[in-house]
Design a protein around this motif. Structure first.
Motif: not given
Length: 371
Positions: A124-153
């Motif tokens: 899931m993180l790989a798909k989202k980062l591909d959609d974002m073209e690897g750009n993680i350094n925006t608040p929206k992108n960063f928190f989107t990725l955190c959302f998908y990481a936090i749920i399973p943890m």
């Protein structure tokens, strides 16, 4: 139908057989160490089961290699939420073992949903980062990725399985670092993790025996018959193995049953006692070959999705090696993290081979091939 189950010869020429050979050697070596740890009580039962898991793992590798890995991106959402659903079912109906509700019964066997959720999170993180073209350094992108990481943890913490939670955290950390997340955010995340650990520590989620395992790291001589029993027996075994080891089936700590979970979490103690420093270094060499080749494939991937998949797998193997071997020699807290491909267990073996197959798939299809 059979044609669809064949892998094109041109693609097979791109397959890195060295990774597969190294993985198979590690599993077979692990099976002999498992036999050494269990033969007195169970004969060849665990040895045979581990070889069966090896065969099933290789079948899974083949099935994954048939399809282009972009298939995973198309179904990433389904895979992710299915793994989350499995975790929820586990948290409600799961079997409790060693204080953690981390297993689901399927017939006479049990699976560990968190192992599969770990892969679902990476995809899931790989798909989202591909959609974002690897750009993680925006608040929206960063928190989107955190959302998908936090749920399973969060669902894994509830079990509570602190070992797998740590693995997932370092997978996320590895991915975020590799795609260029601002280091200030990474250090802030580590600080947040420390605060979260302190909150969870006092929340009642962590059992008393689990706390003792962690605090035992800082005082290994204390309570030698309790929280430190595994560590003390492990150190005796590894230390007595010396340079060359005592020899196969000649380990007194292993053979005497003094090391708890010697066939599983503490398999490296068996390696240390019976095969010595040379055996441990040889094992590390094969892991090193695999990880080096993983890194090469990650760098040469044709897209962000493939690269991040590889980075997630690399992070999984690196932290699992550090944590598992580290806990057997007293430099990491004792947690229920298996040594990839070495420890006994179907869920661990199958998900390890799934992860390897995904990396091999990325490597096979990193070039444009004219059919």
């Amino acid at each position: 139908m059979y044609e669809k189950l064949k892998i094109n010869g041109k693609l097979l020429k791109e397959l890195d057989y060295g990774i597969l050979i190294a993985a198979v050697i590690i599993v077979i070596f692990g099976a002999f160490n498992i036999y050494s740890a269990t033969h007195n009580a169970y004969g060849t039962e665990y040895f045979k089961l581990q070889l069966i898991w090896l065969v099933l793992g290789l079948i899974v590798v083949y099935l994954i290699l048939i399809f282009d890995y972009s298939f995973l991106m198309n179904y990433a959402t389904v895979i992710y939420w299915a793994s989350i659903g499995l975790l929820v079912i586990n948290d409600v109906f799961g079997h409790t073992s060693h204080g953690a509700k981390g297993w689901l019964s399927i017939g006479s066997r049990m699976i560990q949903p968190s192992e599969f959720a770990k892969l679902g999170m990476i995809i899931m993180l790989a798909k989202k980062l591909d959609d974002m073209e690897g750009n993680i350094n925006t608040p929206k992108n960063f928190f989107t990725l955190c959302f998908y990481a936090i749920i399973p943890m969060a669902l894994i913490v509830i079990q509570p399985d602190m070992g797998m939670t740590m693995v997932c955290f370092f997978i996320v950390l590895g991915i975020f670092y590799a795609v260029g997340l601002d280091l200030r955010v990474i250090f802030g995340g580590i600080g947040g993790l420390i605060i979260s650990i302190l909150l969870v520590w006092n929340s009642g989620l962590i059992e008393g025996y689990q706390k003792k395992r962690i605090t035992a790291l800082f005082n290994p001589e204390a309570d030698p018959s309790g929280a430190n029993l595994q560590l003390q027996e492990s150190l005796k075994g590894i230390g007595s193995g010396g340079i060359l080891g005592k020899g196969f089936l000649k380990g007194t700590q292993v053979g005497g049953g003094f090391i708890p979970e010697a066939h599983n979490d503490f398999i490296f103690a068996v390696v240390g006692e019976e095969w010595g420093l040379i055996g441990g270094l040889a094992l590390m060499l094969f892991y090193g070959i695999m990880i080096y080749k993983f890194i090469k494939i990650a760098k040469s991937s044709k897209d962000v999705f493939g690269s991040v998949l590889c980075i997630g797998v690399i992070s999984t193997f690196l932290f699992s090696l550090l944590q598992n071997i580290g806990m057997t020699i007293g430099i990491m807290p004792i947690t229920g993290i298996t040594l990839p491909l070495m420890s006994y267990g179907g869920s661990s073996i199958l998900t390890s081979f799934m992860a390897i197959a995904i990396v091999l798939n990325v490597g096979m299809r990193r070039k444009k091939i004219n059919f």
